[in-house]
Design a protein around this motif. Structure first.
Motif, PDB file in Angstrom:
ATOM      1  N   ARG A  23      22.095 -44.480  -5.282  1.00  0.00           N
ATOM      2  CA  ARG A  23      22.500 -45.670  -6.030  1.00  0.00           C
ATOM      3  C   ARG A  23      22.385 -45.506  -7.542  1.00  0.00           C
ATOM      4  O   ARG A  23      22.564 -46.478  -8.271  1.00  0.00           O
ATOM      5  N   LEU A  24      22.090 -44.284  -8.006  1.00  0.00           N
ATOM      6  CA  LEU A  24      21.973 -44.031  -9.438  1.00  0.00           C
ATOM      7  C   LEU A  24      22.971 -42.936  -9.816  1.00  0.00           C
ATOM      8  O   LEU A  24      22.692 -41.744  -9.668  1.00  0.00           O
ATOM      9  N   ASP A 175      14.299 -50.310  -5.723  1.00  0.00           N
ATOM     10  CA  ASP A 175      14.596 -51.329  -6.729  1.00  0.00           C
ATOM     11  C   ASP A 175      13.423 -51.525  -7.683  1.00  0.00           C
ATOM     12  O   ASP A 175      13.615 -51.667  -8.902  1.00  0.00           O
ATOM     13  N   ALA A 178      13.192 -48.648 -10.124  1.00  0.00           N
ATOM     14  CA  ALA A 178      14.265 -48.729 -11.119  1.00  0.00           C
ATOM     15  C   ALA A 178      13.943 -49.755 -12.200  1.00  0.00           C
ATOM     16  O   ALA A 178      14.138 -49.499 -13.395  1.00  0.00           O
ATOM     17  N   VAL A 179      13.452 -50.904 -11.786  1.00  0.00           N
ATOM     18  CA  VAL A 179      13.108 -51.943 -12.770  1.00  0.00           C
ATOM     19  C   VAL A 179      12.013 -51.453 -13.708  1.00  0.00           C
ATOM     20  O   VAL A 179      12.095 -51.600 -14.932  1.00  0.00           O
ATOM     21  N   LEU A 183      15.968 -48.634 -15.313  1.00  0.00           N
ATOM     22  CA  LEU A 183      17.218 -48.097 -14.808  1.00  0.00           C
ATOM     23  C   LEU A 183      17.948 -49.158 -13.980  1.00  0.00           C
ATOM     24  O   LEU A 183      17.333 -50.084 -13.464  1.00  0.00           O
ATOM     25  N   THR A 184      19.250 -49.008 -13.863  1.00  0.00           N
ATOM     26  CA  THR A 184      20.059 -49.940 -13.088  1.00  0.00           C
ATOM     27  C   THR A 184      20.673 -49.221 -11.901  1.00  0.00           C
ATOM     28  O   THR A 184      21.453 -48.270 -12.077  1.00  0.00           O
ATOM     29  N   LEU A 185      20.326 -49.648 -10.705  1.00  0.00           N
ATOM     30  CA  LEU A 185      20.896 -49.087  -9.491  1.00  0.00           C
ATOM     31  C   LEU A 185      22.116 -49.893  -9.069  1.00  0.00           C
ATOM     32  O   LEU A 185      22.198 -51.096  -9.330  1.00  0.00           O
ATOM     33  N   THR A 186      23.045 -49.244  -8.403  1.00  0.00           N
ATOM     34  CA  THR A 186      24.158 -49.974  -7.819  1.00  0.00           C
ATOM     35  C   THR A 186      23.633 -50.827  -6.678  1.00  0.00           C
ATOM     36  O   THR A 186      22.578 -50.537  -6.094  1.00  0.00           O
TER      37      THR A 186
END
Length: 210
Positions: A23-24, A175, A178-179, A183-186
């Motif tokens: 997702r990245l 998630d 990422a937070v 970072l922003t995951l799809t």
């Protein structure tokens, strides 16, 4: 950026790493175990111990990750258990000294949670089918032998950031990482069945017989 995902054996490092990588966009997984098992196989059986004790492995991990971080246009994800503070400093500390942005996360869970995950991963379902759902893990299992030590060591402050995962799914843990890393995951799409099939595939790919 390098995301180093630490945790006990069976704690969900590899599954979480693959979920983040999926997702990245542009990210890659660099698994130091590949180099470790390769070095271990080079040795005669009576000399094969924990490959982390080999200075060549620790130095090689730093060299390869330094090269990847310097040349690859994307984030790097490392799923690897490290509980020795000196080894931690020699690898993660050294990469930070080289100027790399390294974010470290230790995935923690209660002992029984990790034991359940160890039973379920890889060939665990087959073992339970043959031996019954309450079939014990083999007492000689290296992962089980290391479990209490890992959980104790990784709770120490030098191994922060700590993430407790007893009541968290792999996508939710990804998630959270990422937070915390900015970072922003799809979005996680596909439903529960597809997620379980995807995780089973990852688990089968990482079964080791040596």
């Amino acid at each position: 950026m390098l995301l180093w995902i630490n945790g006990p054996f069976g704690g969900g490092k590899t599954q979480t790493a693959h979920e983040i990588q999926r997702r990245l966009p542009g990210s890659v997984i660099c698994d130091p175990e590949h180099a470790g098992f390769g070095l271990r196989r080079m040795l005669p059986p009576d000399l094969r111990g924990d490959f982390q004790d080999l200075a060549s492995w620790r130095q090689g991990v730093v060299e390869v990750l330094d090269l990847t971080l310097s040349k690859h246009d994307g984030d790097v994800i490392v799923p690897m258990t490290v509980t020795d503070p000196d080894y931690f400093a020699q690898m993660i500390g050294r990469l930070r000294e080289l100027g790399h942005d390294v974010r470290h996360f230790a995935l923690l869970a209660d002992r029984e949670t990790v034991l359940r995950r160890l039973r379920e991963r890889g060939l665990g379902h087959l073992m339970q089918y043959v031996g019954g759902k309450d079939a014990p893990l083999r007492s000689e299992s290296w992962a089980v032998q290391q479990l209490d030590h890992c959980l104790e060591r990784l709770r120490e402050p030098e191994f922060a950031e700590h993430l407790w995962t007893d009541h968290s799914t792999v996508p939710k843990t990804a998630d959270r990482i990422a937070v915390l890393a900015g970072l922003t995951l799809t979005p996680n799409t596909g439903g529960a069945l597809r997620t379980r099939l995807r995780q089973a595939k990852v688990g089968l790919k990482h079964i080791r017989f040596d």
